[in-house]
Design an enzyme around this catalytic site. Structure first.
Site, PDB file in Angstrom:
ATOM      1  N   ASN A 299       0.840  -1.191   0.000  1.00 43.56           N
ATOM      2  CA  ASN A 299       0.000   0.000   0.000  1.00 43.56           C
ATOM      3  C   ASN A 299       0.879   1.246   0.000  1.00 43.56           C
ATOM      4  O   ASN A 299       1.946   1.280   0.615  1.00 43.56           O
ATOM      5  CB  ASN A 299      -1.000   0.005   1.167  1.00 43.56           C
TER       6      ASN A 299
ATOM      7  N   GLU B  95       0.209   5.236   0.589  1.00 47.56           N
ATOM      8  CA  GLU B  95      -0.766   6.241   1.006  1.00 47.56           C
ATOM      9  C   GLU B  95      -0.407   7.630   0.497  1.00 47.56           C
ATOM     10  O   GLU B  95       0.762   7.948   0.267  1.00 47.56           O
ATOM     11  CB  GLU B  95      -0.874   6.276   2.534  1.00 47.56           C
TER      12      GLU B  95
ATOM     13  N   CYS C 188      -3.987   0.510  -2.676  1.00 40.26           N
ATOM     14  CA  CYS C 188      -3.922  -0.653  -1.796  1.00 40.26           C
ATOM     15  C   CYS C 188      -2.915  -1.672  -2.328  1.00 40.26           C
ATOM     16  O   CYS C 188      -2.637  -1.735  -3.527  1.00 40.26           O
ATOM     17  CB  CYS C 188      -5.288  -1.310  -1.696  1.00 40.26           C
TER      18      CYS C 188
ATOM     19  N   GLU D  62      -3.185  -4.916  -2.674  1.00 39.06           N
ATOM     20  CA  GLU D  62      -3.743  -5.905  -3.588  1.00 39.06           C
ATOM     21  C   GLU D  62      -3.812  -5.358  -5.013  1.00 39.06           C
ATOM     22  O   GLU D  62      -3.432  -6.038  -5.969  1.00 39.06           O
ATOM     23  CB  GLU D  62      -5.156  -6.322  -3.140  1.00 39.06           C
TER      24      GLU D  62
ATOM     25  N   CYS E 129     -10.174  -4.550   1.040  1.00 36.66           N
ATOM     26  CA  CYS E 129     -11.283  -3.598   1.106  1.00 36.66           C
ATOM     27  C   CYS E 129     -12.262  -3.886  -0.035  1.00 36.66           C
ATOM     28  O   CYS E 129     -11.995  -4.712  -0.915  1.00 36.66           O
ATOM     29  CB  CYS E 129     -10.762  -2.163   1.027  1.00 36.66           C
TER      30      CYS E 129
ATOM     31  N   CYS F  10     -10.794  -3.364  -3.596  1.00 38.55           N
ATOM     32  CA  CYS F  10      -9.885  -4.451  -3.969  1.00 38.55           C
ATOM     33  C   CYS F  10     -10.658  -5.730  -4.270  1.00 38.55           C
ATOM     34  O   CYS F  10     -10.306  -6.473  -5.191  1.00 38.55           O
ATOM     35  CB  CYS F  10      -8.869  -4.700  -2.861  1.00 38.55           C
TER      36      CYS F  10
END
Length: 128
Positions: A42, A44, A53, A55, A86, A89
């Site tokens: 990830n 940010e 993210c 994934e 999430c 994802c």
């Protein structure tokens, strides 16, 4: 590669994540049928909606590098705490890794289950 080894690779990758705002470092590994693996973390942003993210980063790397036929996706936090993909994802995984299984931390060690359990009815363009 065993589920435990795949999960360990995701956890190792998580240590390289850029998570200055949430403090939650996540790593993911996409494993394809030919044994190739693609890692993502990830990343940010201060503008939270621009955060990527782990994934989706791993899936983007798979696509960019010409990978195909994902069979397993492992996701892990650097601190070892359980984590699941999430909603965004889950949707992208449903599109790019249909039929794959998810490997994640469970109460008694690595847990592996079909990704379809996480999003049983994904959005499909043009479907009623």
């Amino acid at each position: 590669m065993s589920a435990a080894d795949l999960l360990a690779s995701a956890r190792e990758a998580a240590g390289r994540a850029h998570a200055p705002y949430s403090g939650v470092q996540v790593g993911a590994v996409v494993e394809c049928a030919d044994g190739s693996r693609f890692i993502g973390v990830n990343v940010e942003s201060a503008s939270y909606g621009l955060t990527v993210c782990a994934e989706r980063a791993a899936l983007a790397r798979m696509v960019a590098d010409g990978g195909a036929a994902p069979v397993r996706v492992a996701v892990a936090r650097a601190d070892g705490a359980p984590i699941l993909p999430c909603g965004a994802c889950r949707q992208v995984l449903a599109e790019l890794a249909p039929g794959a299984s998810l490997v994640h931390a469970g109460p008694a060690g690595p847990r592996e289950r079909p990704l379809a359990e996480l999003l049983p009815e994904p959005f499909v363009l043009g479907a009623p």
